[in-house]
Design a protein around this motif. Structure first.
Motif, short mmCIF file in Angstrom:
data_model
loop_
_atom_site.label_atom_id
_atom_site.label_comp_id
_atom_site.label_asym_id
_atom_site.label_seq_id
_atom_site.Cartn_x
_atom_site.Cartn_y
_atom_site.Cartn_z
N LYS A 251 0.94 -0.80 0.38
CA LYS A 251 0.20 0.31 -0.20
C LYS A 251 0.98 1.92 -0.20
N SER A 252 1.72 1.16 0.61
CA SER A 252 2.77 2.48 1.19
C SER A 252 3.24 3.06 -0.33
N LYS A 253 3.90 1.34 -0.88
CA LYS A 253 4.42 2.36 -2.68
C LYS A 253 4.11 2.23 -3.93
N GLN A 254 2.63 1.96 -3.54
CA GLN A 254 1.16 2.20 -4.48
C GLN A 254 1.53 3.57 -4.23
N TYR A 255 0.95 4.18 -2.91
CA TYR A 255 0.70 5.69 -2.43
C TYR A 255 1.90 6.55 -3.19
N ARG A 256 3.07 5.89 -2.77
CA ARG A 256 4.00 6.99 -3.07
C ARG A 256 4.28 6.77 -3.79
N LYS A 257 4.02 5.86 -5.59
CA LYS A 257 4.22 6.11 -6.33
C LYS A 257 3.03 6.98 -7.41
N PRO B 128 15.12 5.48 -8.39
CA PRO B 128 15.28 4.38 -7.75
C PRO B 128 15.50 3.95 -6.53
N ASN B 129 17.10 3.94 -6.48
CA ASN B 129 16.99 3.26 -5.01
C ASN B 129 17.36 4.23 -3.61
N ASP B 130 17.10 6.21 -4.03
CA ASP B 130 16.79 6.58 -3.58
C ASP B 130 15.41 6.90 -3.37
N ARG B 131 14.53 6.36 -3.91
CA ARG B 131 12.92 6.55 -3.25
C ARG B 131 12.55 5.92 -1.97
N ARG B 132 13.20 5.06 -1.35
CA ARG B 132 13.45 4.75 0.63
C ARG B 132 12.77 5.79 1.25
N PHE B 133 13.27 6.83 0.64
CA PHE B 133 13.48 8.11 1.39
C PHE B 133 12.26 8.97 1.23
N ILE B 134 11.58 8.02 0.65
CA ILE B 134 9.78 9.13 0.43
C ILE B 134 8.84 8.06 1.05
N GLY C 103 -2.84 8.74 12.83
CA GLY C 103 -1.79 7.65 13.66
C GLY C 103 -2.20 6.37 13.40
N ASN C 104 -3.32 6.32 12.89
CA ASN C 104 -3.70 5.72 13.06
C ASN C 104 -3.65 3.98 11.89
N LYS C 105 -2.61 3.26 12.08
CA LYS C 105 -1.00 2.85 11.03
C LYS C 105 -2.60 1.29 10.56
N THR C 106 -3.55 1.37 10.93
CA THR C 106 -4.48 0.50 9.79
C THR C 106 -4.96 1.43 9.45
N ASN C 107 -5.49 2.35 9.54
CA ASN C 107 -6.18 3.47 7.73
C ASN C 107 -5.60 3.87 7.47
N ASN C 108 -5.54 2.40 5.80
CA ASN C 108 -4.68 2.78 5.29
C ASN C 108 -5.91 4.09 3.51
N LEU D 135 -3.63 8.75 4.73
CA LEU D 135 -2.35 9.09 3.83
C LEU D 135 -1.75 10.73 3.24
N GLU D 136 -0.23 10.62 3.51
CA GLU D 136 0.28 11.29 3.21
C GLU D 136 1.82 11.19 2.89
N CYS D 137 2.47 11.71 1.57
CA CYS D 137 3.62 11.35 0.96
C CYS D 137 4.48 12.11 1.47
N LEU D 138 6.12 12.05 2.11
CA LEU D 138 6.14 12.55 3.11
C LEU D 138 7.88 12.00 2.40
N CYS D 139 9.01 13.26 2.41
CA CYS D 139 9.98 13.00 2.37
C CYS D 139 10.57 12.41 3.60
N ILE D 140 11.86 12.11 4.13
CA ILE D 140 12.16 11.62 5.44
C ILE D 140 12.45 12.56 6.35
N LEU D 141 12.84 13.46 5.68
CA LEU D 141 13.03 15.12 6.81
C LEU D 141 12.00 15.62 7.56
#
Length: 134
Positions: free
Chosen positions: A38-44, A60-66, A73-78, A83-89
């Protein structure tokens, strides 16, 4: 069709409560078993672009930073609305809980690596958290 906005939001709240009350299988960290996908699909879907500072990661190798962040805060609500796409910073400064979680050595190292690689772009985009990273 809904007669007013309030009725529509009440329905969304009802659906959210129903989701919360469902038995969902989670991993040791509290994420749904399909979270990785789900995370990968959303980030894409968001073109690996941070919805906070607008940095886009092409490598592609740096996409782990997104990351895909759960707004409630509810990790079961996908749901997309949660959802919000955020850089690691940006993710690391989202709130007190995230600031504490990102203090862990591995997470801190990843934030530092990201900033080292993308400092120029983060600066150009005016990322407000860049000032907090040494």
């Amino acid at each position: 069709e809904y007669s007013d906005t309030e009725e529509f939001y009440n329905l969304l709240d009802k659906e959210e409560i129903e989701d919360i009350n469902q038995n969902v299988e989670v991993d040791i960290l509290g994420y749904t078993k399909d979270w990785s996908l789900k995370s990968k699909q959303y980030r894409k879907l968001k073109n690996y672009t941070c919805e906070s500072c607008n940095i886009k990661i092409e490598t592609p190798n740096d996409r782990r930073f997104i990351h895909a962040h759960h707004k409630s805060g509810n990790k079961t609500n996908n749901r997309l609305s949660n959802l919000e796409c955020l850089c690691i910073l940006c993710h690391s400064f989202k709130d007190k809980t995230h600031m504490e979680n990102f203090e862990k050595r591995r997470m801190k190292a990843n934030v530092k690596l990201f900033v080292e690689k993308y400092r120029t772009e983060l600066s150009r985009l005016g990322n407000p958290y860049l000032l907090h990273i040494t």
